[in-house]
Scaffold this motif. Structure first.
Motif, PDB file in Angstrom:
ATOM      1  N   MET A   1      29.690  49.741  40.418  1.00 35.65           N
ATOM      2  CA  MET A   1      29.790  51.150  40.043  1.00 35.65           C
ATOM      3  C   MET A   1      30.547  51.264  38.726  1.00 35.65           C
ATOM      4  SD  MET A   1      28.871  54.216  40.872  1.00 35.65           S
ATOM      5  CE  MET A   1      28.448  54.255  42.588  1.00 35.65           C
ATOM      6  N   SER A   2      30.178  52.233  37.933  1.00 33.33           N
ATOM      7  CA  SER A   2      30.781  52.429  36.617  1.00 33.33           C
ATOM      8  C   SER A   2      32.192  52.987  36.718  1.00 33.33           C
ATOM      9  CB  SER A   2      29.910  53.374  35.786  1.00 33.33           C
ATOM     10  OG  SER A   2      28.671  52.802  35.502  1.00 33.33           O
ATOM     11  N   ILE A   3      32.888  52.873  35.617  1.00 33.28           N
ATOM     12  CA  ILE A   3      34.243  53.393  35.495  1.00 33.28           C
ATOM     13  C   ILE A   3      34.168  54.855  35.054  1.00 33.28           C
ATOM     14  CG2 ILE A   3      36.411  53.151  34.212  1.00 33.28           C
ATOM     15  CD1 ILE A   3      35.607  50.185  33.799  1.00 33.28           C
ATOM     16  N   PRO A   4      34.957  55.752  35.634  1.00 31.83           N
ATOM     17  CA  PRO A   4      34.931  57.145  35.172  1.00 31.83           C
ATOM     18  C   PRO A   4      35.287  57.246  33.692  1.00 31.83           C
ATOM     19  CG  PRO A   4      36.040  56.995  37.283  1.00 31.83           C
ATOM     20  CD  PRO A   4      35.821  55.580  36.806  1.00 31.83           C
ATOM     21  N   LEU A   5      34.547  58.058  32.972  1.00 28.05           N
ATOM     22  CA  LEU A   5      34.786  58.241  31.545  1.00 28.05           C
ATOM     23  C   LEU A   5      36.075  59.016  31.295  1.00 28.05           C
ATOM     24  CD1 LEU A   5      33.680  57.939  28.636  1.00 28.05           C
ATOM     25  CD2 LEU A   5      32.404  60.061  29.008  1.00 28.05           C
ATOM     26  N   MET A   6      36.404  59.918  32.217  1.00 25.39           N
ATOM     27  CA  MET A   6      37.592  60.754  32.077  1.00 25.39           C
ATOM     28  C   MET A   6      38.400  60.734  33.368  1.00 25.39           C
ATOM     29  SD  MET A   6      35.765  64.026  30.235  1.00 25.39           S
ATOM     30  CE  MET A   6      37.191  65.095  30.491  1.00 25.39           C
ATOM     31  N   THR A   7      39.600  61.273  33.304  1.00 22.84           N
ATOM     32  CA  THR A   7      40.418  61.381  34.503  1.00 22.84           C
ATOM     33  C   THR A   7      39.986  62.607  35.309  1.00 22.84           C
ATOM     34  OG1 THR A   7      42.112  62.775  33.479  1.00 22.84           O
ATOM     35  CG2 THR A   7      42.400  60.370  33.298  1.00 22.84           C
ATOM     36  N   LEU A   8      40.267  62.584  36.592  1.00 26.97           N
ATOM     37  CA  LEU A   8      39.967  63.723  37.455  1.00 26.97           C
ATOM     38  C   LEU A   8      40.698  64.968  36.952  1.00 26.97           C
ATOM     39  CD1 LEU A   8      38.788  64.974  40.038  1.00 26.97           C
ATOM     40  CD2 LEU A   8      40.806  64.111  41.267  1.00 26.97           C
ATOM     41  N   ALA A   9      41.950  64.816  36.540  1.00 28.89           N
ATOM     42  CA  ALA A   9      42.735  65.962  36.072  1.00 28.89           C
ATOM     43  C   ALA A   9      42.096  66.610  34.852  1.00 28.89           C
ATOM     44  CB  ALA A   9      44.162  65.520  35.753  1.00 28.89           C
ATOM     45  N   ASP A  10      41.586  65.791  33.938  1.00 34.06           N
ATOM     46  CA  ASP A  10      40.969  66.340  32.728  1.00 34.06           C
ATOM     47  C   ASP A  10      39.642  67.026  33.036  1.00 34.06           C
ATOM     48  OD1 ASP A  10      43.062  65.549  31.131  1.00 34.06           O
ATOM     49  OD2 ASP A  10      42.107  63.711  30.448  1.00 34.06           O
ATOM     50  N   VAL A  11      38.861  66.461  33.948  1.00 32.89           N
ATOM     51  CA  VAL A  11      37.606  67.090  34.364  1.00 32.89           C
ATOM     52  C   VAL A  11      37.899  68.453  34.987  1.00 32.89           C
ATOM     53  CG1 VAL A  11      35.684  66.952  36.019  1.00 32.89           C
ATOM     54  CG2 VAL A  11      36.284  64.960  34.629  1.00 32.89           C
ATOM     55  N   LYS A  12      38.880  68.506  35.870  1.00 29.96           N
ATOM     56  CA  LYS A  12      39.230  69.768  36.527  1.00 29.96           C
ATOM     57  C   LYS A  12      39.736  70.800  35.520  1.00 29.96           C
ATOM     58  CE  LYS A  12      41.468  69.543  40.443  1.00 29.96           C
ATOM     59  NZ  LYS A  12      42.454  69.141  41.482  1.00 29.96           N
ATOM     60  N   ALA A  13      40.482  70.345  34.529  1.00 24.77           N
ATOM     61  CA  ALA A  13      41.002  71.270  33.522  1.00 24.77           C
ATOM     62  C   ALA A  13      39.859  71.907  32.734  1.00 24.77           C
ATOM     63  CB  ALA A  13      41.960  70.538  32.587  1.00 24.77           C
ATOM     64  N   ILE A  14      38.864  71.114  32.357  1.00 26.27           N
ATOM     65  CA  ILE A  14      37.731  71.652  31.604  1.00 26.27           C
ATOM     66  C   ILE A  14      36.919  72.613  32.457  1.00 26.27           C
ATOM     67  CG2 ILE A  14      35.489  71.021  30.599  1.00 26.27           C
ATOM     68  CD1 ILE A  14      36.865  68.529  29.456  1.00 26.27           C
ATOM     69  N   LEU A  15      36.767  72.283  33.739  1.00 27.77           N
ATOM     70  CA  LEU A  15      35.985  73.131  34.639  1.00 27.77           C
ATOM     71  C   LEU A  15      36.780  74.331  35.152  1.00 27.77           C
ATOM     72  CD1 LEU A  15      34.126  70.416  36.764  1.00 27.77           C
ATOM     73  CD2 LEU A  15      33.279  71.694  34.781  1.00 27.77           C
ATOM     74  N   GLY A  16      38.081  74.357  34.889  1.00 26.69           N
ATOM     75  CA  GLY A  16      38.916  75.458  35.353  1.00 26.69           C
ATOM     76  C   GLY A  16      39.152  75.436  36.851  1.00 26.69           C
ATOM     77  N   ILE A  17      39.201  74.228  37.425  1.00 27.17           N
ATOM     78  CA  ILE A  17      39.383  74.090  38.869  1.00 27.17           C
ATOM     79  C   ILE A  17      40.863  73.912  39.195  1.00 27.17           C
ATOM     80  CG2 ILE A  17      38.907  72.625  40.876  1.00 27.17           C
ATOM     81  CD1 ILE A  17      36.237  71.913  39.555  1.00 27.17           C
ATOM     82  N   VAL A  18      41.349  74.745  40.092  1.00 23.85           N
ATOM     83  CA  VAL A  18      42.726  74.649  40.573  1.00 23.85           C
ATOM     84  C   VAL A  18      42.678  74.274  42.044  1.00 23.85           C
ATOM     85  CG1 VAL A  18      44.884  75.897  40.934  1.00 23.85           C
ATOM     86  CG2 VAL A  18      43.475  76.389  38.909  1.00 23.85           C
ATOM     87  N   GLY A  19      43.591  73.436  42.477  1.00 29.08           N
ATOM     88  CA  GLY A  19      43.603  73.010  43.867  1.00 29.08           C
ATOM     89  C   GLY A  19      42.813  71.727  44.057  1.00 29.08           C
ATOM     90  N   THR A  20      42.741  71.294  45.319  1.00 31.83           N
ATOM     91  CA  THR A  20      42.154  69.984  45.613  1.00 31.83           C
ATOM     92  C   THR A  20      40.852  70.069  46.412  1.00 31.83           C
ATOM     93  OG1 THR A  20      43.504  69.808  47.620  1.00 31.83           O
ATOM     94  CG2 THR A  20      44.434  68.896  45.582  1.00 31.83           C
ATOM     95  N   THR A  21      40.303  71.260  46.562  1.00 33.18           N
ATOM     96  CA  THR A  21      39.115  71.451  47.392  1.00 33.18           C
ATOM     97  C   THR A  21      37.966  70.527  46.999  1.00 33.18           C
ATOM     98  OG1 THR A  21      39.706  73.765  47.722  1.00 33.18           O
ATOM     99  CG2 THR A  21      37.430  73.137  48.215  1.00 33.18           C
ATOM    100  N   TYR A  22      37.751  70.363  45.693  1.00 32.06           N
ATOM    101  CA  TYR A  22      36.598  69.589  45.220  1.00 32.06           C
ATOM    102  C   TYR A  22      36.955  68.185  44.748  1.00 32.06           C
ATOM    103  CZ  TYR A  22      34.387  74.153  45.340  1.00 32.06           C
ATOM    104  OH  TYR A  22      33.910  75.377  45.750  1.00 32.06           O
ATOM    105  N   ASP A  23      38.193  67.769  44.973  1.00 27.28           N
ATOM    106  CA  ASP A  23      38.628  66.470  44.448  1.00 27.28           C
ATOM    107  C   ASP A  23      37.762  65.309  44.929  1.00 27.28           C
ATOM    108  OD1 ASP A  23      40.602  67.832  43.159  1.00 27.28           O
ATOM    109  OD2 ASP A  23      42.271  66.681  43.996  1.00 27.28           O
ATOM    110  N   ALA A  24      37.450  65.259  46.202  1.00 28.50           N
ATOM    111  CA  ALA A  24      36.675  64.141  46.748  1.00 28.50           C
ATOM    112  C   ALA A  24      35.271  64.112  46.149  1.00 28.50           C
ATOM    113  CB  ALA A  24      36.607  64.225  48.267  1.00 28.50           C
ATOM    114  N   ALA A  25      34.639  65.275  46.061  1.00 24.60           N
ATOM    115  CA  ALA A  25      33.280  65.347  45.511  1.00 24.60           C
ATOM    116  C   ALA A  25      33.279  65.013  44.020  1.00 24.60           C
ATOM    117  CB  ALA A  25      32.697  66.739  45.739  1.00 24.60           C
ATOM    118  N   LEU A  26      34.256  65.494  43.274  1.00 28.17           N
ATOM    119  CA  LEU A  26      34.347  65.194  41.853  1.00 28.17           C
ATOM    120  C   LEU A  26      34.599  63.702  41.617  1.00 28.17           C
ATOM    121  CD1 LEU A  26      36.512  68.241  40.699  1.00 28.17           C
ATOM    122  CD2 LEU A  26      34.120  67.834  40.078  1.00 28.17           C
ATOM    123  N   THR A  27      35.507  63.145  42.411  1.00 27.56           N
ATOM    124  CA  THR A  27      35.834  61.723  42.283  1.00 27.56           C
ATOM    125  C   THR A  27      34.619  60.850  42.556  1.00 27.56           C
ATOM    126  OG1 THR A  27      38.143  62.136  42.885  1.00 27.56           O
ATOM    127  CG2 THR A  27      37.347  59.885  43.124  1.00 27.56           C
TER     128      THR A  27
END
Length: 201
Positions: A1-27
Motif C-alpha cells: 500500500m502507498s504512503i499517504p501524501l499528506m497528514t490526516l491533520a492537514d487533510v482535515k484542515a483543508i476539508l474543514g473537518i472538526v472532530g474524529t468522526t471521519y478519521d478512520a475512513a479518511l485514514t
C-alpha cells in the motif's frame, strides 16, 4: 500500500473537518488516493526511501529517470554491481533525472535514493486535489472540488472534451476540459495532476 501524501491533520484542515468522526475512513482512503494519483502521474509523489533498478533493454542512454521526485537524497548508484562515485553524476533533483556518460555502458543500473514530496512540502494545488479526493473516497458529506457557487448553464461532450458554461452574477464563463484517457474517479483532479505527470517513461 502507498504512503499517504499528506497528514490526516492537514487533510482535515483543508476539508474543514472538526472532530474524529471521519478519521478512520479518511485514514483508510489516504494511501489509496496516493496510489491512484501516482499511477496517473506515473511517478512517486509521496516521500519515501526507494531503490530503482533499470536494465539495458529498458534504456540505452546517458540518462536515468527516477520514479519518485523531487529527489531529496541520492544515496548510491551501482553500475553492473559496482558502486559508482555519485559525485560524478549530474542530478536534476526537481525532475529526478540523473545524467552521466558512464550510464551508457552499464547493463544494469541501481539507484538508492529518497524521493517525492515531504508531507509538509506538497504544493498547494496538489494538497487541495488530494484532500478533496480523499474526502470523496471517505464519503465525507459536502466535499467538493468546486470553488464558488455558480450554477452550471450548459454541459457538452464531444471528442473527449467536456465543455462547461457557468452562470455568474458578472458574466457567463465557459471553458473546455479534456478528459480523454482520464480514469473516471480522477476526472475532477486531472487539471492539477496533469501538471505533475511524468511525460518521459
Amino acid at each position: 500500500m502507498s504512503i499517504p501524501l499528506m497528514t490526516l491533520a492537514d487533510v482535515k484542515a483543508i476539508l474543514g473537518i472538526v472532530g474524529t468522526t471521519y478519521d478512520a475512513a479518511l485514514t483508510a482512503a489516504m494511501p489509496l488516493i496516493t496510489q491512484r494519483f501516482e499511477q496517473y502521474t506515473r511517478r512517486g509523489l509521496a516521500r519515501r526511501v526507494i531503490t530503482d533498478e533499470m536494465h539495458r533493454h529498458e534504456r540505452v542512454s546517458t540518462r536515468v529517470y527516477l520514479w519518485a521526485f523531487p529527489v531529496a537524497v541520492l544515496t548510491a548508484i551501482t553500475l553492473d554491481g559496482v558502486d559508482a562515485d555519485i559525485q560524478s553524476f549530474d542530478l536534476d533533483a526537481q525532475t529526478g533525472i540523473i545524467e552521466s556518460r558512464a550510464l551508457l555502458h552499464a547493463d544494469r543500473v541501481v539507484v538508492d535514493y529518497t524521493g517525492g514530496y515531504a508531507q509538509d512540502a506538497v504544493p498547494i494545488d496538489l494538497q487541495h486535489a488530494y484532500a478533496t479526493a480523499v474526502g470523496v473516497q471517505a464519503a465525507v458529506p459536502d466535499v467538493s472540488g468546486a470553488s464558488g457557487t455558480s450554477a452550471i448553464r450548459s454541459i457538452g461532450l464531444g471528442g473527449g472534451a467536456l465543455q462547461v458554461a457557468f452562470d455568474t452574477a458578472r458574466s457567463t464563463l465557459a471553458g473546455s476540459y479534456d478528459v480523454t484517457g482520464v480514469p473516471p474517479d480522477l476526472m475532477d483532479y486531472a487539471g492539477t495532476l496533469n501538471y505533475y505527470r511524468r511525460m518521459v517513461l
